[in-house]
Design a protein around this motif. Structure first.
Motif, PDB file in Angstrom:
ATOM      1  N   LEU A 221       0.849  -1.180   0.000  1.00 52.73           N
ATOM      2  CA  LEU A 221       0.000   0.000   0.000  1.00 52.73           C
ATOM      3  C   LEU A 221       0.888   1.234   0.000  1.00 52.73           C
ATOM      4  CD1 LEU A 221      -2.719   1.537   0.332  1.00 52.73           C
ATOM      5  CD2 LEU A 221      -2.426   1.276   2.823  1.00 52.73           C
ATOM      6  N   LEU A 222       0.689   2.114  -0.983  1.00 52.45           N
ATOM      7  CA  LEU A 222       1.378   3.394  -1.059  1.00 52.45           C
ATOM      8  C   LEU A 222       0.391   4.488  -0.644  1.00 52.45           C
ATOM      9  CD1 LEU A 222       3.084   2.813  -4.500  1.00 52.45           C
ATOM     10  CD2 LEU A 222       4.259   2.855  -2.313  1.00 52.45           C
ATOM     11  N   VAL A 223       0.818   5.360   0.264  1.00 48.15           N
ATOM     12  CA  VAL A 223      -0.071   6.398   0.786  1.00 48.15           C
ATOM     13  C   VAL A 223       0.527   7.776   0.503  1.00 48.15           C
ATOM     14  CG1 VAL A 223      -1.227   7.334   2.826  1.00 48.15           C
ATOM     15  CG2 VAL A 223      -0.835   4.863   2.638  1.00 48.15           C
ATOM     16  N   GLY A 224      -0.256   8.621  -0.140  1.00 49.22           N
ATOM     17  CA  GLY A 224       0.148   9.994  -0.375  1.00 49.22           C
ATOM     18  C   GLY A 224      -0.610  10.936   0.537  1.00 49.22           C
ATOM     19  N   ALA A 225      -0.038  12.106   0.789  1.00 51.91           N
ATOM     20  CA  ALA A 225      -0.684  13.126   1.608  1.00 51.91           C
ATOM     21  C   ALA A 225      -0.916  14.363   0.742  1.00 51.91           C
ATOM     22  CB  ALA A 225       0.190  13.477   2.817  1.00 51.91           C
ATOM     23  N   GLY A 226      -2.159  14.801   0.680  1.00 52.22           N
ATOM     24  CA  GLY A 226      -2.551  15.835  -0.272  1.00 52.22           C
ATOM     25  C   GLY A 226      -1.874  17.175  -0.096  1.00 52.22           C
ATOM     26  N   ARG A 227      -1.396  17.499   1.119  1.00 50.83           N
ATOM     27  CA  ARG A 227      -0.752  18.794   1.351  1.00 50.83           C
ATOM     28  C   ARG A 227       0.736  18.638   1.676  1.00 50.83           C
ATOM     29  NH1 ARG A 227      -4.181  22.347   5.440  1.00 50.83           N
ATOM     30  NH2 ARG A 227      -2.534  23.826   4.834  1.00 50.83           N
ATOM     31  N   ASP A 228       1.282  17.490   1.358  1.00 46.88           N
ATOM     32  CA  ASP A 228       2.683  17.185   1.667  1.00 46.88           C
ATOM     33  C   ASP A 228       3.619  18.032   0.803  1.00 46.88           C
ATOM     34  OD1 ASP A 228       5.140  15.973   2.291  1.00 46.88           O
ATOM     35  OD2 ASP A 228       4.242  13.980   2.383  1.00 46.88           O
ATOM     36  N   ARG A 229       4.594  18.680   1.424  1.00 46.84           N
ATOM     37  CA  ARG A 229       5.591  19.461   0.701  1.00 46.84           C
ATOM     38  C   ARG A 229       6.926  18.727   0.592  1.00 46.84           C
ATOM     39  NH1 ARG A 229       4.620  25.424   3.535  1.00 46.84           N
ATOM     40  NH2 ARG A 229       2.535  25.789   2.652  1.00 46.84           N
ATOM     41  N   VAL A 230       7.141  17.724   1.450  1.00 45.06           N
ATOM     42  CA  VAL A 230       8.396  16.979   1.430  1.00 45.06           C
ATOM     43  C   VAL A 230       8.355  15.885   0.368  1.00 45.06           C
ATOM     44  CG1 VAL A 230       9.974  15.553   2.791  1.00 45.06           C
ATOM     45  CG2 VAL A 230       8.790  17.485   3.866  1.00 45.06           C
ATOM     46  N   VAL A 231       7.285  15.110   0.344  1.00 41.66           N
ATOM     47  CA  VAL A 231       7.042  14.113  -0.712  1.00 41.66           C
ATOM     48  C   VAL A 231       5.599  14.305  -1.178  1.00 41.66           C
ATOM     49  CG1 VAL A 231       7.129  11.697  -1.399  1.00 41.66           C
ATOM     50  CG2 VAL A 231       8.635  12.504   0.432  1.00 41.66           C
ATOM     51  N   PRO A 232       5.362  15.217  -2.105  1.00 37.37           N
ATOM     52  CA  PRO A 232       3.999  15.487  -2.556  1.00 37.37           C
ATOM     53  C   PRO A 232       3.284  14.232  -3.063  1.00 37.37           C
ATOM     54  CG  PRO A 232       5.488  17.193  -3.322  1.00 37.37           C
ATOM     55  CD  PRO A 232       6.350  16.113  -2.728  1.00 37.37           C
ATOM     56  N   ALA A 233       1.968  14.255  -2.938  1.00 40.44           N
ATOM     57  CA  ALA A 233       1.179  13.100  -3.360  1.00 40.44           C
ATOM     58  C   ALA A 233       1.412  12.748  -4.824  1.00 40.44           C
ATOM     59  CB  ALA A 233      -0.307  13.374  -3.109  1.00 40.44           C
ATOM     60  N   GLU A 256      -6.268  13.630   1.774  1.00 44.02           N
ATOM     61  CA  GLU A 256      -6.268  14.913   1.077  1.00 44.02           C
ATOM     62  C   GLU A 256      -5.775  16.076   1.922  1.00 44.02           C
ATOM     63  OE1 GLU A 256     -10.038  15.666  -0.672  1.00 44.02           O
ATOM     64  OE2 GLU A 256      -9.965  13.935  -2.023  1.00 44.02           O
ATOM     65  N   GLY A 257      -6.142  16.147   3.189  1.00 39.64           N
ATOM     66  CA  GLY A 257      -5.800  17.318   3.982  1.00 39.64           C
ATOM     67  C   GLY A 257      -4.546  17.184   4.814  1.00 39.64           C
ATOM     68  N   SER A 258      -3.764  16.149   4.575  1.00 42.13           N
ATOM     69  CA  SER A 258      -2.617  15.859   5.428  1.00 42.13           C
ATOM     70  C   SER A 258      -1.308  16.356   4.832  1.00 42.13           C
ATOM     71  CB  SER A 258      -2.513  14.352   5.675  1.00 42.13           C
ATOM     72  OG  SER A 258      -3.634  13.862   6.368  1.00 42.13           O
ATOM     73  N   GLY A 259      -0.343  16.628   5.718  1.00 43.84           N
ATOM     74  CA  GLY A 259       1.009  16.954   5.316  1.00 43.84           C
ATOM     75  C   GLY A 259       1.950  15.807   5.648  1.00 43.84           C
ATOM     76  N   HIS A 260       3.245  16.088   5.599  1.00 44.83           N
ATOM     77  CA  HIS A 260       4.239  15.036   5.820  1.00 44.83           C
ATOM     78  C   HIS A 260       4.246  14.536   7.262  1.00 44.83           C
ATOM     79  CE1 HIS A 260       7.458  12.752   4.006  1.00 44.83           C
ATOM     80  NE2 HIS A 260       8.284  13.042   5.008  1.00 44.83           N
ATOM     81  N   SER A 261       3.633  15.272   8.157  1.00 46.10           N
ATOM     82  CA  SER A 261       3.577  14.862   9.564  1.00 46.10           C
ATOM     83  C   SER A 261       2.434  13.896   9.847  1.00 46.10           C
ATOM     84  CB  SER A 261       3.430  16.092  10.470  1.00 46.10           C
ATOM     85  OG  SER A 261       2.192  16.748  10.229  1.00 46.10           O
ATOM     86  N   LEU A 262       1.807  13.331   8.834  1.00 45.86           N
ATOM     87  CA  LEU A 262       0.591  12.544   9.025  1.00 45.86           C
ATOM     88  C   LEU A 262       0.763  11.327   9.912  1.00 45.86           C
ATOM     89  CD1 LEU A 262      -0.291  10.640   5.693  1.00 45.86           C
ATOM     90  CD2 LEU A 262       1.990  11.421   6.298  1.00 45.86           C
ATOM     91  N   VAL A 263       1.967  10.825  10.095  1.00 46.62           N
ATOM     92  CA  VAL A 263       2.141   9.653  10.966  1.00 46.62           C
ATOM     93  C   VAL A 263       2.240  10.035  12.439  1.00 46.62           C
ATOM     94  CG1 VAL A 263       3.220   8.242   9.178  1.00 46.62           C
ATOM     95  CG2 VAL A 263       4.659   9.625  10.691  1.00 46.62           C
ATOM     96  N   ILE A 264       2.410  11.326  12.748  1.00 47.44           N
ATOM     97  CA  ILE A 264       2.580  11.735  14.142  1.00 47.44           C
ATOM     98  C   ILE A 264       1.597  12.795  14.602  1.00 47.44           C
ATOM     99  CG2 ILE A 264       5.039  11.135  14.251  1.00 47.44           C
ATOM    100  CD1 ILE A 264       5.659  14.134  13.809  1.00 47.44           C
ATOM    101  N   ASP A 265       0.875  13.434  13.690  1.00 46.02           N
ATOM    102  CA  ASP A 265       0.003  14.521  14.120  1.00 46.02           C
ATOM    103  C   ASP A 265      -1.359  14.006  14.565  1.00 46.02           C
ATOM    104  OD1 ASP A 265      -1.629  14.241  11.788  1.00 46.02           O
ATOM    105  OD2 ASP A 265      -0.342  15.619  10.658  1.00 46.02           O
ATOM    106  N   HIS A 266      -2.292  14.916  14.814  1.00 42.86           N
ATOM    107  CA  HIS A 266      -3.574  14.540  15.415  1.00 42.86           C
ATOM    108  C   HIS A 266      -4.389  13.583  14.543  1.00 42.86           C
ATOM    109  CE1 HIS A 266      -4.710  17.908  12.749  1.00 42.86           C
ATOM    110  NE2 HIS A 266      -5.871  17.281  12.662  1.00 42.86           N
ATOM    111  N   GLY A 267      -4.091  13.493  13.258  1.00 40.65           N
ATOM    112  CA  GLY A 267      -4.836  12.596  12.378  1.00 40.65           C
ATOM    113  C   GLY A 267      -4.212  11.225  12.204  1.00 40.65           C
ATOM    114  N   TRP A 268      -3.203  10.883  13.003  1.00 43.45           N
ATOM    115  CA  TRP A 268      -2.465   9.638  12.787  1.00 43.45           C
ATOM    116  C   TRP A 268      -3.356   8.398  12.851  1.00 43.45           C
ATOM    117  CZ3 TRP A 268      -2.194   5.468  16.025  1.00 43.45           C
ATOM    118  CH2 TRP A 268      -2.626   5.649  17.347  1.00 43.45           C
ATOM    119  N   GLN A 269      -4.371   8.425  13.718  1.00 40.97           N
ATOM    120  CA  GLN A 269      -5.178   7.223  13.898  1.00 40.97           C
ATOM    121  C   GLN A 269      -6.062   6.952  12.681  1.00 40.97           C
ATOM    122  OE1 GLN A 269      -6.828   6.904  17.772  1.00 40.97           O
ATOM    123  NE2 GLN A 269      -7.597   4.818  17.456  1.00 40.97           N
ATOM    124  N   ILE A 270      -6.453   7.995  11.953  1.00 44.10           N
ATOM    125  CA  ILE A 270      -7.203   7.779  10.711  1.00 44.10           C
ATOM    126  C   ILE A 270      -6.351   6.989   9.730  1.00 44.10           C
ATOM    127  CG2 ILE A 270      -8.263   8.935   8.731  1.00 44.10           C
ATOM    128  CD1 ILE A 270      -8.923  11.272  10.599  1.00 44.10           C
TER     129      ILE A 270
END
Length: 291
Positions: A221-233, A256-270
């Motif tokens: 599974l490859l996961v992109g984050a819609g607002r990522d600036r380090v590794v854009p989707a 869609e609304g996540s940045g590169h911090s998606l594994v540690i920020d408030h949305g990590w559980q999603i």
């Protein structure tokens, strides 16, 4: 961190009444640059609750604690992709069964490489750094890399992530307060060498930043984050297209609304629940202790 030559890996985080490790599906979490292995702690707790045997070993030379990593990062200097890959391969080969891998950023690259080598039952690569053959390089990604790449001396040194730079590139999709909290609780210095290797991957035919996308392997599974600036989707989607000719299962998902911090920020559980769903769909759920 457990050295390669040490006794069998202790899963000390498991409760004393947990099933024996041999009866549980191991999940190895691999972080990327600037995050410490303890940043996976909420994931370890969740995956343990779901019956897995989770483990988050650090990179070569990474101190066990975040304060130690910030105070004494020098052992990590000069570590490149090949060294990190060899390190994790050595650890994984000592496990009693092939694990599931969950990697973020450079950890996502390593997870794909280890999966292609047949060392894992399946893998999830979250915002993975591009490998040789992926030509997409959006301007926003280049801008996030330039502070490191413009100084050639960084290839041999440790690079620190300031709170301001972390906010601009990693945690741009969360509040300023959350960004500064994440920087204080998860971020450590990192070797600069992997960034130079990734930047030159398509110019170097002998690069270590490559993935055998045609290899027979477990589900990916490859996961992109819609607002990522380090590794854009768009970069992750380009990587997914490199797997089009593979006969093995490859899926792509995007937050869609996540940045590169998606594994540690408030949305990590999603994200974590999506990962658990992927594992369940492809027969990678934990086995019962009496199984």
């Amino acid at each position: 961190m457990t050295p390669v030559g040490s006794p069998p890996i202790p899963f000390a985080a498991l409760d004393s009444d947990a099933p024996e490790f041999e009866d549980r599906t191991p999940v190895v979490f691999i972080h990327g640059l600037w995050l410490h292995s303890t940043s996976w702690d909420p994931w370890l707790e969740l995956f343990q609750e779901h019956g897995y045997a989770p483990w988050a070993p650090g990179w070569p030379g990474e101190p066990d604690s975040l304060p130690a990593a910030n105070a004494f990062p020098e052992p990590m200097a000069g570590t490149g992709v090949a060294e990190a890959l060899s390190h994790y391969e050595g650890l994984i080969r000592r496990l009693p069964r092939p694990p599931v891998l969950v990697g973020h950023s450079f950890g996502g690259l390593l997870a794909q490489q280890l999966l292609a080598r047949g060392l894992a039952a399946g893998a999830v690569a979250v915002a993975p750094v591009q490998f040789r053959g992926v030509l997409r390089l959006p301007p926003v990604q280049l801008a996030s890399l330039l502070p490191v790449l413009r100084n050639p001396r960084n290839v041999h040194t440790i690079v620190r992530q300031t709170p301001q730079r972390f906010r601009r590139n990693f945690a741009n999709a969360v509040s300023e307060r959350e960004s500064y909290d994440l920087h204080a609780t998860c971020v450590m210095p990192a070797p600069g060498r992997p960034l130079f290797q990734a930047a030159a991957a398509n110019l170097n035919p002998r690069t270590a930043v490559r993935v055998d996308t045609a290899a027979a392997r477990g589900p990916l599974l490859l996961v992109g984050a819609g607002r990522d600036r380090v590794v854009p989707a768009s970069v992750v989607r380009a990587a997914a297209r490199r797997y089009r000719s593979s006969a093995s299962v490859t899926e792509y998902a995007e937050l869609e609304g996540s940045g590169h911090s998606l594994v540690i920020d408030h949305g990590w559980q999603i994200l974590a629940e999506a990962v658990l769903g992927f594992l369940n769909r492809h027969g990678l759920s934990p086995e019962p202790a009496d199984g």
